[in-house]
Enzyme design. Structure first.
Site, PDB file in Angstrom:
ATOM      1  N   THR A 114       0.836  -1.204   0.000  1.00  0.00           N
ATOM      2  CA  THR A 114       0.000   0.000   0.000  1.00  0.00           C
ATOM      3  C   THR A 114       0.866   1.248   0.000  1.00  0.00           C
ATOM      4  OG1 THR A 114      -1.676  -1.190   1.261  1.00  0.00           O
ATOM      5  CG2 THR A 114      -1.849   1.202   1.201  1.00  0.00           C
ATOM      6  N   TYR A 177     -13.138  -5.679  -1.749  1.00  0.00           N
ATOM      7  CA  TYR A 177     -14.274  -5.123  -2.486  1.00  0.00           C
ATOM      8  C   TYR A 177     -15.349  -6.190  -2.733  1.00  0.00           C
ATOM      9  CZ  TYR A 177     -17.275  -2.874  -5.867  1.00  0.00           C
ATOM     10  OH  TYR A 177     -18.379  -2.372  -6.508  1.00  0.00           O
ATOM     11  N   TYR A 201      -1.857 -10.492   5.233  1.00  0.00           N
ATOM     12  CA  TYR A 201      -2.057  -9.111   5.682  1.00  0.00           C
ATOM     13  C   TYR A 201      -3.532  -8.883   5.987  1.00  0.00           C
ATOM     14  CZ  TYR A 201      -1.831  -3.940   5.226  1.00  0.00           C
ATOM     15  OH  TYR A 201      -1.911  -2.577   5.432  1.00  0.00           O
ATOM     16  N   ARG A 206      -9.229  -1.311   4.899  1.00  0.00           N
ATOM     17  CA  ARG A 206      -9.010  -1.188   3.456  1.00  0.00           C
ATOM     18  C   ARG A 206      -9.754  -2.260   2.658  1.00  0.00           C
ATOM     19  NH1 ARG A 206      -5.050   2.420   1.771  1.00  0.00           N
ATOM     20  NH2 ARG A 206      -3.788   3.305   3.450  1.00  0.00           N
ATOM     21  N   LYS A 229       0.514 -10.021   9.191  1.00  0.00           N
ATOM     22  CA  LYS A 229       0.598  -8.587   9.462  1.00  0.00           C
ATOM     23  C   LYS A 229      -0.784  -8.167   9.939  1.00  0.00           C
ATOM     24  CE  LYS A 229       1.231  -4.012   7.427  1.00  0.00           C
ATOM     25  NZ  LYS A 229       1.413  -3.217   6.189  1.00  0.00           N
ATOM     26  N   ILE A 268       5.668  -4.071  10.616  1.00  0.00           N
ATOM     27  CA  ILE A 268       5.797  -3.706   9.202  1.00  0.00           C
ATOM     28  C   ILE A 268       5.403  -2.241   9.144  1.00  0.00           C
ATOM     29  CG2 ILE A 268       4.994  -4.118   6.857  1.00  0.00           C
ATOM     30  CD1 ILE A 268       4.641  -7.058   7.604  1.00  0.00           C
TER      31      ILE A 268
END
Length: 372
Positions: A114, A177, A201, A206, A229, A268
């Site tokens: 990202t 999404y 992750y 997000r 993560k 991270i």
């Protein structure tokens, strides 16, 4: 005998293809050669190739990074991708930035995440940058390529390519999404885990969907699962540590307490783009609440707008990268840019990367690129 060798052997022997008419060149009838105007070319039959998957890389172990090596990393920088005025990668600035991470003590870098704006890259750009990073820095720092996608097909293909160019590990997000069921999520990850060491992750803010511990537990039997993560806070981190799953904090503002109070392996980090030495101290030197408190104003500033807007603005004002943004990202407003100069002064310019004095850039100094 390796799987790739068995597949190639099967391919060579299938239907005696070397002698099959479908693979033979069709010559004209000798009786027609005397009159070339009357000769007629006959198209050969289409070659039928057996329907099996030829892997893009060998399944043999060839100087591969072990999952345990990835599990041991404490400070991984989600590296920024700098740009030229036409929107292409500025590899000179990128190389300097990675070198500063190495000098500052980072253990690894996430390429095209990202923060690195992988979401704005074509897959060709993505894989090229992973390969470039490995070729230039792979002996000095671990290179983790973000090859995740909401399309399982794309995730498989990108991960094959990433390991083919030498990345040490992959970073995979859950399908976003469109989202999916928990069973679909498990199946998605199981398609990419066999390829090599993998960090999963979890960032629901997000993706719109949490990866619950039950999904990770379903994947824990894979020897390639390096860890998670995790952006869901201390309680989730404690849950994973109790079951022996490696976990990194995905939140710079929580990473100190996650590491020293709740069992995270490390972080991270976005902030380590700017202050890798201080972030290493935070992860390696034991509990240091005073240093953590000193860094919190910077971290809060970095995330006052969605990442990577803050870090892009900061690196430009430090003179480390050109002040160029790929849209839809745009720099922080002038008041925030002035505030950053004050934050640098409070922490100490010597603790930040780069050698130029920090400056407040004007609006006209920035270039926003929409087509690249």
């Amino acid at each position: 005998m390796s799987l790739a060798y068995q597949q190639m052997s099967a391919f060579k022997s299938c239907n005696s293809w070397a002698n099959d008419a479908a693979f033979r060149f069709v010559r004209p009838n000798p009786s027609t050669t005397c009159n070339s105007r009357r000769a007629r070319w006959i198209s050969p039959k289409a070659a039928v190739i057996p329907n099996f998957h030829l892997p893009m890389r060998s399944f043999e172990v060839k100087n591969r990074t072990s999952t345990d090596e990835i599990k041991s990393l404490r400070l991984i920088t989600a590296i920024k991708t700098p740009y030229l005025p036409d929107g292409r990668f500025d590899l000179e600035a990128y190389d300097a930035l990675v070198n500063m991470q190495i000098e500052g003590g980072a253990d690894g870098v996430i390429v095209g995440g990202t923060t690195g704006e992988g979401q704005l890259m074509s897959w060709d750009e993505h894989i090229m940058l992973i390969g470039h990073t490995i070729n230039c820095f792979g002996m000095s720092i671990k290179v983790i390529g973000n090859t995740g996608s909401n399309s399982t097909r794309e995730a498989i293909h990108a991960t094959e390519q990433g390991f083919a160019v030498g990345m040490h590990a992959a970073l995979h997000i859950n399908p976003y999404y469109g989202k999916t069921s928990l069973e679909g999520m498990v199946s998605h990850f199981k398609c990419v885990l066999p390829m090599g060491p993998t960090i999963i992750y979890n960032v629901p803010s997000r993706t719109g969907q949490d990866i619950p511990p039950s999904v990770i537990q379903s994947l824990a039997e894979s020897t390639n699962l390096a860890g998670v993560k995790e952006c869901m806070g201390h309680d989730r981190i404690k849950t994973y540590r109790k079951t022996g799953i490696t976990v990194w904090s995905g939140n710079d503002d929580e990473c100190h307490d996650s590491k020293w109070d709740h069992g995270a392996t490390g972080v991270i980090s976005v902030a380590s783009n700017l202050v890798p030495g201080l972030m290493r101290e935070l992860m390696f030197e034991g509990k240091n609440p005073s240093l953590n408190a000193k860094l919190l104003p910077l971290i809060k500033w970095l995330f006052c707008e969605p990442n990577p807007i803050g870090v892009n603005t900061a690196l430009a004002q430090l003179g480390v990268v050109r002040p160029i943004f790929r849209l839809p990202y745009a720099p922080l407003p002038l008041a925030k840019r002035m505030q950053f100069v004050d934050i640098v002064g409070a922490i100490g310019r010597e603790n930040f990367i780069g050698e130029k004095d920090v400056e407040v850039l004007d609006d006209n100094d920035f270039i926003l690129v929409g087509r690249y």
